[in-house]
Design a protein around this motif. Structure first.
Motif, PDB file in Angstrom:
ATOM      1  N   VAL A 414      33.445   5.599 129.194  1.00 48.87           N
ATOM      2  CA  VAL A 414      34.350   6.330 130.093  1.00 48.87           C
ATOM      3  C   VAL A 414      34.340   7.808 129.724  1.00 48.87           C
ATOM      4  O   VAL A 414      34.459   8.164 128.549  1.00 48.87           O
ATOM      5  CB  VAL A 414      35.789   5.772 130.007  1.00 48.87           C
ATOM      6  N   THR A 415      34.204   8.670 130.731  1.00 47.86           N
ATOM      7  CA  THR A 415      34.265  10.120 130.538  1.00 47.86           C
ATOM      8  C   THR A 415      35.605  10.619 131.057  1.00 47.86           C
ATOM      9  O   THR A 415      36.002  10.280 132.182  1.00 47.86           O
ATOM     10  CB  THR A 415      33.124  10.823 131.284  1.00 47.86           C
ATOM     11  N   ASN A 416      36.290  11.419 130.252  1.00 47.68           N
ATOM     12  CA  ASN A 416      37.627  11.879 130.631  1.00 47.68           C
ATOM     13  C   ASN A 416      37.567  12.865 131.802  1.00 47.68           C
ATOM     14  O   ASN A 416      36.666  13.710 131.878  1.00 47.68           O
ATOM     15  CB  ASN A 416      38.294  12.528 129.417  1.00 47.68           C
ATOM     16  N   PHE A 417      38.541  12.746 132.685  1.00 47.59           N
ATOM     17  CA  PHE A 417      38.663  13.638 133.849  1.00 47.59           C
ATOM     18  C   PHE A 417      38.816  15.085 133.373  1.00 47.59           C
ATOM     19  O   PHE A 417      39.526  15.376 132.419  1.00 47.59           O
ATOM     20  CB  PHE A 417      39.884  13.191 134.661  1.00 47.59           C
ATOM     21  N   ASP A 418      38.148  16.001 134.079  1.00 47.71           N
ATOM     22  CA  ASP A 418      38.199  17.417 133.693  1.00 47.71           C
ATOM     23  C   ASP A 418      39.470  18.111 134.150  1.00 47.71           C
ATOM     24  O   ASP A 418      39.669  19.302 133.897  1.00 47.71           O
ATOM     25  CB  ASP A 418      36.973  18.159 134.224  1.00 47.71           C
ATOM     26  N   ASN A 419      40.348  17.381 134.828  1.00 43.62           N
ATOM     27  CA  ASN A 419      41.625  17.911 135.326  1.00 43.62           C
ATOM     28  C   ASN A 419      41.416  19.084 136.273  1.00 43.62           C
ATOM     29  O   ASN A 419      42.254  19.989 136.363  1.00 43.62           O
ATOM     30  CB  ASN A 419      42.539  18.332 134.163  1.00 43.62           C
ATOM     31  N   GLY A 420      40.301  19.031 136.983  1.00 43.01           N
ATOM     32  CA  GLY A 420      40.001  20.085 137.948  1.00 43.01           C
ATOM     33  C   GLY A 420      39.547  19.484 139.259  1.00 43.01           C
ATOM     34  O   GLY A 420      40.256  18.678 139.862  1.00 43.01           O
ATOM     35  N   VAL A 421      38.337  19.845 139.671  1.00 44.12           N
ATOM     36  CA  VAL A 421      37.832  19.367 140.955  1.00 44.12           C
ATOM     37  C   VAL A 421      37.004  18.094 140.805  1.00 44.12           C
ATOM     38  O   VAL A 421      36.415  17.621 141.774  1.00 44.12           O
ATOM     39  CB  VAL A 421      37.002  20.460 141.656  1.00 44.12           C
ATOM     40  N   GLY A 422      36.943  17.562 139.600  1.00 46.51           N
ATOM     41  CA  GLY A 422      36.210  16.316 139.401  1.00 46.51           C
ATOM     42  C   GLY A 422      34.729  16.508 139.151  1.00 46.51           C
ATOM     43  O   GLY A 422      33.943  15.598 139.433  1.00 46.51           O
ATOM     44  N   SER A 424      33.405  16.477 136.350  1.00 47.58           N
ATOM     45  CA  SER A 424      33.091  15.483 135.332  1.00 47.58           C
ATOM     46  C   SER A 424      34.257  14.511 135.228  1.00 47.58           C
ATOM     47  O   SER A 424      35.380  14.817 135.620  1.00 47.58           O
ATOM     48  CB  SER A 424      32.834  16.148 133.970  1.00 47.58           C
ATOM     49  N   GLY A 425      33.952  13.344 134.710  1.00 53.81           N
ATOM     50  CA  GLY A 425      35.001  12.347 134.531  1.00 53.81           C
ATOM     51  C   GLY A 425      34.777  11.091 135.336  1.00 53.81           C
ATOM     52  O   GLY A 425      34.287  11.133 136.473  1.00 53.81           O
ATOM     53  N   THR A 426      35.102   9.958 134.702  1.00 53.06           N
ATOM     54  CA  THR A 426      35.098   8.662 135.389  1.00 53.06           C
ATOM     55  C   THR A 426      36.395   7.909 135.116  1.00 53.06           C
ATOM     56  O   THR A 426      36.517   6.744 135.477  1.00 53.06           O
ATOM     57  CB  THR A 426      33.914   7.797 134.924  1.00 53.06           C
ATOM     58  N   GLY A 427      37.349   8.571 134.450  1.00 50.93           N
ATOM     59  CA  GLY A 427      38.613   7.917 134.135  1.00 50.93           C
ATOM     60  C   GLY A 427      39.509   8.847 133.342  1.00 50.93           C
ATOM     61  O   GLY A 427      39.301  10.065 133.294  1.00 50.93           O
ATOM     62  N   PHE A 428      40.517   8.240 132.696  1.00 45.66           N
ATOM     63  CA  PHE A 428      41.528   9.008 131.972  1.00 45.66           C
ATOM     64  C   PHE A 428      41.657   8.417 130.561  1.00 45.66           C
ATOM     65  O   PHE A 428      41.696   7.192 130.403  1.00 45.66           O
ATOM     66  CB  PHE A 428      42.869   8.945 132.694  1.00 45.66           C
ATOM     67  N   MET A 429      41.751   9.297 129.544  1.00 44.53           N
ATOM     68  CA  MET A 429      41.735   8.834 128.164  1.00 44.53           C
ATOM     69  C   MET A 429      42.932   9.373 127.398  1.00 44.53           C
ATOM     70  O   MET A 429      43.427  10.465 127.669  1.00 44.53           O
ATOM     71  CB  MET A 429      40.435   9.262 127.473  1.00 44.53           C
ATOM     72  N   PHE A 430      43.386   8.573 126.408  1.00 43.44           N
ATOM     73  CA  PHE A 430      44.396   9.013 125.454  1.00 43.44           C
ATOM     74  C   PHE A 430      43.975   8.513 124.082  1.00 43.44           C
ATOM     75  O   PHE A 430      43.080   7.679 123.955  1.00 43.44           O
ATOM     76  CB  PHE A 430      45.784   8.490 125.844  1.00 43.44           C
ATOM     77  N   LEU A 431      44.628   9.023 123.042  1.00 42.29           N
ATOM     78  CA  LEU A 431      44.213   8.681 121.685  1.00 42.29           C
ATOM     79  C   LEU A 431      45.271   7.917 120.906  1.00 42.29           C
ATOM     80  O   LEU A 431      44.962   6.922 120.247  1.00 42.29           O
ATOM     81  CB  LEU A 431      43.851   9.959 120.913  1.00 42.29           C
ATOM     82  N   PHE A 432      46.519   8.344 120.969  1.00 38.23           N
ATOM     83  CA  PHE A 432      47.543   7.791 120.084  1.00 38.23           C
ATOM     84  C   PHE A 432      48.031   6.422 120.558  1.00 38.23           C
ATOM     85  O   PHE A 432      48.199   6.189 121.768  1.00 38.23           O
ATOM     86  CB  PHE A 432      48.721   8.758 119.965  1.00 38.23           C
ATOM     87  N   GLU A 433      48.279   5.551 119.611  1.00 40.92           N
ATOM     88  CA  GLU A 433      48.753   4.195 119.903  1.00 40.92           C
ATOM     89  C   GLU A 433      50.273   4.221 120.046  1.00 40.92           C
ATOM     90  O   GLU A 433      51.013   3.697 119.203  1.00 40.92           O
ATOM     91  CB  GLU A 433      48.311   3.235 118.793  1.00 40.92           C
ATOM     92  N   GLU A 434      50.727   4.846 121.111  1.00 37.83           N
ATOM     93  CA  GLU A 434      52.155   5.031 121.336  1.00 37.83           C
ATOM     94  C   GLU A 434      52.489   4.791 122.800  1.00 37.83           C
ATOM     95  O   GLU A 434      51.681   5.103 123.686  1.00 37.83           O
ATOM     96  CB  GLU A 434      52.564   6.463 120.963  1.00 37.83           C
ATOM     97  N   PRO A 435      53.687   4.263 123.089  1.00 39.53           N
ATOM     98  CA  PRO A 435      54.079   4.039 124.488  1.00 39.53           C
ATOM     99  C   PRO A 435      54.013   5.304 125.336  1.00 39.53           C
ATOM    100  O   PRO A 435      53.576   5.264 126.491  1.00 39.53           O
ATOM    101  CB  PRO A 435      55.513   3.511 124.372  1.00 39.53           C
ATOM    102  N   ASP A 436      54.438   6.456 124.761  1.00 42.24           N
ATOM    103  CA  ASP A 436      54.442   7.681 125.556  1.00 42.24           C
ATOM    104  C   ASP A 436      53.037   8.180 125.859  1.00 42.24           C
ATOM    105  O   ASP A 436      52.811   8.846 126.885  1.00 42.24           O
ATOM    106  CB  ASP A 436      55.242   8.774 124.844  1.00 42.24           C
ATOM    107  N   ALA A 437      52.067   7.883 124.984  1.00 41.78           N
ATOM    108  CA  ALA A 437      50.688   8.264 125.285  1.00 41.78           C
ATOM    109  C   ALA A 437      50.203   7.520 126.515  1.00 41.78           C
ATOM    110  O   ALA A 437      49.532   8.089 127.389  1.00 41.78           O
ATOM    111  CB  ALA A 437      49.788   7.969 124.086  1.00 41.78           C
ATOM    112  N   VAL A 438      50.561   6.239 126.614  1.00 43.67           N
ATOM    113  CA  VAL A 438      50.199   5.448 127.789  1.00 43.67           C
ATOM    114  C   VAL A 438      50.936   5.958 129.018  1.00 43.67           C
ATOM    115  O   VAL A 438      50.336   6.179 130.084  1.00 43.67           O
ATOM    116  CB  VAL A 438      50.521   3.955 127.542  1.00 43.67           C
TER     117      VAL A 438
END
Length: 504
Positions: A414-422, A424-438
Motif C-alpha cells: 500500500v502506498t500512502n495518499f499524497d493528500n493532494g490530487v492523487g 501517488s497513493g493507493t490507500g491511507f496509512m498510520f503507524l501507532f497502535e492506538e485508537p486515535d491513530a485509527v
C-alpha cells in the motif's frame, strides 16, 4: 526441477490463514513456468469426508520409528493441474481431527508428519505411484514442518538424498512449536547440534530447527524480512535470523487473480474493471447496503472489515477508535470475522449501539467477503504485524482503498495518499497502535472521499491496475530453489575435514 511442498495447509482443502492460500496458489504458478511442483499434506478427517469423491487411494507403506510402527496411506488428487498427495495414518491424521487441536497433540502429530513426509517422498521415488518421482527440493512451511530441513540434513549421508535441497518459508513467526524435545525424543529424532541452535537454546523449537537447518529461507514480504531481525517481530528467534541473514530473503505473496477478479467474479451482481468502475462498482455497494439493511446511499462512505479477530490483527485497539468515529461522523460499517470472544463482543457492541449504520457478521463467509471488497469504499487493516496480508491486495484489486498500519506486507503493498490530487497513493496509512491513530486516519479517508473524489478515483484506478499475481513471486521462488540446490550440491563437510576419524 521437481519441488515437493510439505505443508499443513492447502486451500481449498484445509486452510486457517495465509499459509493455505500460498500453498493453494504458488505451485500452480510454478508449474506454469516449467517447475514440476507437487504438494504433500495431511489427510484430516473432515477433508476426507468433504472431498471423498475427488481423492483416490494410491499406495501404502509401513513406517518405523522409535515409538513403534505406523501404516501410512497415500491418497491423491489433482487441483488446478497440481498433483496433491494426502498422508493418512492413524491416530495422527485420520478420523475427526481437523487442522489444529491441542498444542501437545499437534506437536506430536506434525513431528510424525515431517518424518513420514520424507518416507513418502522416498516411496514416490521408488515408483510406488507409477513412474518414479523424487524431489530436487523440499519446500517446508512454518513450525508444522520445520523438522523437514533437519531430517533432510541427516539423510544426506545417503547417496539418494545428498543433493536434495531444502527451502523453508516463515509465514507467521508467532507460532513456533515450542518445547518439543520430549516429543522429538519419543519419535527417535536425533539430537540437533547446530551451534547457533544450541547457543540460543532453541534445539527443541520446531520453527527454530527449520531456520537453522534449511539451505535457504524466506518470509512472505521484503519489509517483514527486515522486521524479523528484531525482538519486536522475531519472537525470540531473531538471533537465528541474524545468523542466517545471507540465506534469508523476503518474497511478497501473490493472490489468485482469476478467483479475485471483479470483471468475472460470480459472487458479484455487477461486474466492472478499470475502465468502467466509476459507474458500475457503486451498484455492488447499493446491493450490499440493501441486503444488510443499511440505507442505500452512494455518497455515504462504507467502511469494510474482513479479518480474523485476534490480537495480531489489531482489532482490540482499533475498535474503540471505530466506535468513536461512528459516534462523531456519518459513515457505515460492515464487518465480517471470527476469533477471540472478547473481540467478537466488542464488534457486536458496535452493531447494538449503531445498528442503523453498522452490520456485523461473526464467522467467515468467503462469498460475502468478496462482496464486501466490491462494495465497501474503505477496508480497515490495522494489524500489529502482518507478514504479508492478502486482504489489502484483494481490496485494491476490487477498488476499495485500504486503511492500514505501516508494517510488514501492508507497507510493501500500500502506498500512502499524497493528500493532494492523487498523483501517488493507493490507500491511507498510520503507524501507532492506538485508537486515535485509527480514528484520525479514517477521518482523513472520509474527508478525501467526500471532498476530493477525483483524487479518490485516481487512487482506485491505480490500485486496480497493480499486478498482485503470482508471476513475479514464482520467478523469485525459482531463483531461491536454484540457490538452495547450489548450496546442497556443495561438497559436504566430512569427518576428515573436521580432523576426526571414523569410530573404530
Amino acid at each position: 526441477m521437481r519441488v515437493l511442498f510439505v505443508s499443513a495447509e492447502m486451500a481449498p482443502f484445509a486452510k486457517a490463514g495465509g499459509l493455505g492460500d500460498v500453498v493453494g496458489s504458488l505451485p500452480r504458478a510454478l508449474r506454469d513456468k516449467g517447475v514440476d511442483a507437487r504438494v504433500l499434506m495431511p489427510l484430516y478427517g473432515p477433508v476426507k469426508a468433504k472431498f471423498d469423491d475427488e481423492i483416490a487411494y494410491r499406495f501404502q507403506f509401513r513406517f518405523n520409528r522409535r515409538s513403534g510402527s505406523a501404516d501410512v496411506y497415500i491418497h491423491y488428487t489433482e487441483h488446478d493441474g497440481v498433483p496433491v498427495y494426502f498422508l493418512e495414518s492413524w491416530p495422527f491424521f485420520s478420523g475427526g481431527d481437523y487442522l489444529y487441536t491441542d498444542i501437545n497433540w499437534d506437536r506430536e502429530r506434525f513431528i510424525f508428519f515431517s518424518q513420514a513426509a520424507l518416507a513418502a517422498a522416498w516411496e514416490l521415488g521408488q515408483g510406488q505411484d507409477g513412474d518414479p518421482w523424487f524431489p530436487d527440493v523440499l519446500h517446508s512451511h512454518d513450525w508444522h514442518t520445520g523438522l523437514v530441513p533437519f531430517l533432510l540434513h541427516e539423510a544426506r549421508y545417503g547417496e539418494d538424498w545428498a543433493n536434495v535441497a531444502s527451502v523453508h518459508t516463515i509465514h507467521n513467526m508467532a507460532y513456533q512449536g515450542w518445547e518439543a524435545g520430549g516429543f522429538l525424543f519419543e519419535a527417535g529424532v536425533p539430537g540437533r547440534h547446530d551451534p547457533h541452535l544450541v547457543y540460543q537454546d532453541k534445539v527443541d523449537n520446531l520453527l527454530g530447527i527449520g531456520i537453522a537447518y534449511a539451505d535457504k529461507l524466506n518470509t512472505v514480504s521484503p519489509r517483514h524480512a527486515i522486521e524479523l531481525h528484531y525482538p519486536r517481530f522475531g519472537e525470540g528467534l531473531e538471533g537465528l535470523i541474524w545468523v542466517r541473514d545471507q540465506d534469508f530473503v523476503g518474497i511478497l505473496n501473490g493472490i489468485d487473480t482469476t478467483a479475485f477478479d471483479p470483471a468475472a467474479d460470480r459472487h458479484l451482481a455487477h461486474h466492472y474493471d478499470g475502465a468502467n468502475f466509476r459507474t458500475e462498482r457503486v451498484k455492488n455497494k447499493r446491493r450490499l447496503q440493501a441486503d444488510l439493511w443499511l440505507e442505500p446511499d452512494d455518497d455515504m462512505p462504507l467502511i469494510g472489515i474482513v479479518t480474523r479477530l485476534v490480537d495480531q490483527k489489531g482489532m482490540d485497539f482499533a475498535l474503540p477508535g471505530v466506535r468513536r468515529l461512528l459516534a462523531e461522523s456519518n459513515a457505515q460499517l460492515v464487518a465480517l470475522g471470527t476469533g477471540k470472544p472478547e473481540i467478537e463482543r466488542q464488534l457486536r457492541a458496535l452493531e447494538w449501539d449503531f445498528g442503523w449504520k453498522s452490520k456485523v457478521m461473526i464467522g467467515f463467509d468467503p462469498h460475502l467477503a468478496q462482496r464486501i471488497y466490491a462494495g465497501a469504499d474503505l477496508l480497515l487493516v490495522p494489524s500489529r504485524y502482518e507478514p504479508c496480508g492478502l486482504t489489502q491486495m484483494i481490496a485494491m484489486r476490487y477498488g476499495a482503498l485500504p486503511v492500514v498500519r505501516e508494517t510488514g506486507g501492508l507497507a510493501d503493498t500500500v502506498t500512502n495518499f499524497d493528500n493532494g490530487v492523487g498523483d501517488s497513493g493507493t490507500g491511507f496509512m498510520f503507524l501507532f497502535e492506538e485508537p486515535d491513530a485509527v480514528r484520525l486516519t479514517l477521518h482523513w479517508a472520509l474527508d478525501t472521499f467526500r471532498r476530493n473524489r477525483s483524487a479518490w478515483e485516481r487512487m482506485q484506478a491505480r490500485g486496480m491496475a497493480l499486478d498482485f499475481s503470482w508471476d513475479e513471486p514464482a520467478r523469485q521462488y525459482i531463483a531461491l530453489y536454484e540457490a538452495a540446490l547450489d548450496t546442497a550440491s556443495a561438497a559436504p563437510v566430512t569427518l576428515s575435514d573436521l580432523g576426526r576419524e571414523l569410530p573404530r
